[in-house]
Design an enzyme around this catalytic site. Structure first.
Site, PDB file in Angstrom:
ATOM      1  CE  LYS A 283      -3.861  -1.877   2.770  1.00 24.02           C
ATOM      2  NZ  LYS A 283      -4.943  -1.754   1.782  1.00 24.02           N
ATOM      3  NE  ARG A 357     -10.748 -10.320  -1.359  1.00 23.28           N
ATOM      4  CZ  ARG A 357     -11.152  -9.476  -2.298  1.00 23.28           C
ATOM      5  NH1 ARG A 357     -11.530  -9.935  -3.475  1.00 23.28           N
ATOM      6  NH2 ARG A 357     -11.209  -8.177  -2.058  1.00 23.28           N
TER       7      ARG A 357
HETATM    8  N1  BES Z   1      -7.817  -3.950   4.859  1.00 22.67           N
HETATM    9  C1  BES Z   1      -8.082  -3.549   3.535  1.00 22.67           C
HETATM   10  C2  BES Z   1      -9.417  -2.817   3.369  1.00 22.67           C
HETATM   11  C3  BES Z   1      -9.591  -1.506   4.096  1.00 22.67           C
HETATM   12  C4  BES Z   1      -9.507  -0.315   3.408  1.00 22.67           C
HETATM   13  C5  BES Z   1      -9.926  -1.476   5.435  1.00 22.67           C
HETATM   14  C6  BES Z   1      -9.717   0.872   4.065  1.00 22.67           C
HETATM   15  C7  BES Z   1     -10.140  -0.269   6.093  1.00 22.67           C
HETATM   16  C8  BES Z   1     -10.043   0.895   5.401  1.00 22.67           C
HETATM   17  C9  BES Z   1      -8.107  -4.778   2.625  1.00 22.67           C
HETATM   18  O1  BES Z   1      -7.284  -5.822   2.986  1.00 22.67           O
HETATM   19  C10 BES Z   1      -7.650  -4.331   1.280  1.00 22.67           C
HETATM   20  O2  BES Z   1      -6.525  -3.946   1.166  1.00 22.67           O
HETATM   21  N2  BES Z   1      -8.537  -4.392   0.304  1.00 22.67           N
HETATM   22  C11 BES Z   1      -8.227  -4.017  -1.017  1.00 22.67           C
HETATM   23  C12 BES Z   1      -8.818  -5.029  -1.953  1.00 22.67           C
HETATM   24  C13 BES Z   1      -8.323  -4.921  -3.380  1.00 22.67           C
HETATM   25  C14 BES Z   1      -6.854  -5.258  -3.456  1.00 22.67           C
HETATM   26  C15 BES Z   1      -9.112  -5.860  -4.246  1.00 22.67           C
HETATM   27  C16 BES Z   1      -8.825  -2.652  -1.267  1.00 22.67           C
HETATM   28  O3  BES Z   1      -9.894  -2.356  -0.750  1.00 22.67           O
HETATM   29  O4  BES Z   1      -8.181  -1.856  -1.963  1.00 22.67           O
HETATM   30 MN    MN Z   2      -5.311  -5.609   2.256  1.00 22.64          MN
END
Ligand code: BES
Ligand code: MN
Ligand code: ZN
Length: 504
Positions: A283, A357
């Site tokens: 990220k 997931r």
């Molecule tokens: N933990 C994150 C989601 C999240 C985003 C939680 C903002 C709290 C606040 C999750 O693991 C994630 O990174 N999701 C990705 C999924 C994508 C790679 C398909 C996302 O939401 O960008």
């Molecule tokens: Mn994630």
């Protein structure tokens, strides 16, 4: 929480708390001073209150406040009027945020005691006890702070030690029961907030499992914590792939509350990623900043089950959390890896940041082996859900409409905002892989839904509800009964829902 809370049967003017807060229905034709508690108060203040309210256009509209000093004319030094809106629209759960605001103001004034008066619309009838419970929960949570890492002199100490709830009419047993539920709920919500607010370095999978063990020991809860080897034996290939990049060992937490008189068996799964860096799909700084929140689902289920046991609800409840960090390293799982899940299905990884997931799928498979009547999962799963519903509302997906409806109804009563999202079957195409049974992410659009659909393929026919709490798990500022940081979201709805199915 050191603050004491009780119901007071005194008349409004007999309360001697240093801060007197009155919840006001929006008066007919805008007049909140129809004969009643408020007009008595106005008389005691020599008619000044009414004048001030008129000058300030205070009409009792929802969210409106009027704050004044009483200059010694009544025993309370501070008076706070809080509008609740038109009588017909007032709901018991509105009192949570309102009581939270009253407590925040009283602490801001430096008051040692607060008396909070019910709006007339909620002072009698069946609603009165729901109102009492909601007000007590909001009041207890409104003073929540997480300041353990601040220097002593930087902590803004809460001054409130006593809160009296005034004007909620009901018999003593009913009101004591409502207050007991409120105390138990507030304790559980605050505990979940604490777990989320701890920095990731102080809330590793090992530490979180230790916390769960402590809670289980203090209550009638069985606990099993699986380490790396045991998870290997359980064939948790998806969970362990996420875990392999971290120097912190994974922990799979299984708490079980099994009362002799159980009416139903419920499995609660919580996402327990104690820090989500994204892994090799790293990220950016902005997106990683708050990612200690990624265990909020597990905080909710671990804390809630302790409250269920404390209340001795006649429901068998299992809380499951596959806890790990998601880190980039030489041992991290890679893009293109093909993993075998506990359920046997293979998954191709096309984004290591879609780790939640994966951990949930293996936890759900473990949960289904317990043969539950219903299974729920709570997860800070997708940014897409926050895009869809905004920062305060959780997305609810399910394979069972009546169950989803019952859940959403409980959420409403618990004062937590949740909204149904669909699981459109044709988006499952997005999860198709050339080399494995499926891949772990879809395309750009509908990210909350494809995450839900991914989980759905692991659930089968067991009635299931998936709650994406990525938005509401944290708050960016203090408001009502919540504070900046972890909110303890979902705990209150879990308890409300389980109390309901326990009493049918
Ligand atoms: N933990 C994150 C989601 C999240 C985003 C939680 C903002 C709290 C606040 C999750 O693991 C994630 O990174 N999701 C990705 C999924 C994508 C790679 C398909 C996302 O939401 O960008
Ligand atoms: Mn994630
Ligand atoms: Zn995550």
């Amino acid at each position: 929480m050191t603050v004491q809370i009780s119901r007071s049967k005194r008349l409004i003017l007999e309360n001697t708390a240093s801060c007197l807060a009155v919840a006001c229905d929006e008066g007919e034709a805008g007049d909140v001073f129809a004969p009643g508690p408020l007009s008595d108060l106005d008389a005691a203040l020599g008619g000044e209150l009414r004048k001030l309210a008129t000058a300030e256009k205070f009409k009792g509209k929802k969210g409106q406040t009027l704050s004044l000093t009483t200059l010694g004319k009544i025993p309370s030094q501070r008076l706070l009027l809080l509008g609740v809106g038109p009588r017909a629209d007032v709901l018991a759960h509105d009192l949570r945020a309102l009581a939270g605001r009253a407590v925040k103001s009283a602490n801001g004034f430096g008051c040692p005691s607060l008396a909070l008066v019910a709006p007339t619309s909620l002072s009698t009838g069946a609603n009165a006890m729901d109102g009492l419970q909601a007000a007590a929960e909001g009041a207890l949570l409104g003073g929540y702070r997480f300041d353990k890492y601040l220097a002593e002199d930087k902590r803004t100490a809460a001054t409130l030690a006593q809160i009296d709830l005034v004007g909620f009419e009901g018999d003593d047993a009913a009101s004591e029961a409502a207050l007991a539920r409120a105390r138990n709920t507030a304790t559980a919500v605050a505990r979940a907030r604490d777990l989320v607010n701890e920095p990731a370095v102080a809330m590793t999978p090992t530490i979180l499992a230790n916390v769960a063990e402590g809670l289980a020991k203090a209550a009638a809860i069985d606990i099993t914590v699986l380490g790396l080897e045991e998870c290997r034996k359980e064939n948790m290939g998806l969970f362990l792939a996420v875990a392999q990049g971290s120097a912190e060992p994974p922990r799979f937490i299984h708490m079980a509350y099994k009362p002799a008189n159980a009416k139903k068996r419920i499995v609660l799964v919580g996402k327990g990623v104690t820090f989500d860096s994204g892994g090799l799909s790293l990220k950016p700084n902005e997106g990683m900043l708050d990612m200690k929140v990624d265990m909020a689902g597990s905080a909710a289920v671990i804390s809630a089950i302790a409250a269920v046991a404390a209340e001795k609800l006649p429901i068998e409840v299992h809380a499951l959390a596959a806890c790990t960090e998601n880190m980039p390293s030489g041992t991290a799982y890679r893009l293109g890896d093909v993993l075998r899940s506990k359920a046997g299905k293979t998954v191709e990884i096309n984004n290591t940041d879609a780790e939640g997931r994966l951990t949930l799928a293996d936890a759900i498979t473990y949960g289904l082996a317990l043969k539950p009547d219903q299974i729920f999962d709570f997860a800070t799963l997708t940014g897409a859900c926050v895009v869809a519903l905004g920062p305060h509302i959780a997305g609810v997906m399910s394979n069972n409409k009546p169950l989803a409806d019952a859940w959403l109804d409980a959420a409403k009563a618990a004062g937590e905002e949740m909204w149904p999202l669909p699981l459109p079957e044709r988006l499952t195409d997005m999860l198709r892989s050339e080399v494995a049974d499926m891949r772990n992410t879809g395309e750009r659009w509908g990210g909350a839904l494809t995450a839900g659909l991914f989980l759905k393929t692991f659930v089968g026919d067991t009635p299931w509800v998936h709650v994406d709490i990525a938005g509401p798990a944290t708050a960016d500022k203090d408001a009502g009964h919540t504070s900046k940081g972890g909110t303890g979201f979902a705990v209150s709805t879990i308890l409300t829902y389980l109390r309901r199915i326990a009493s049918v």
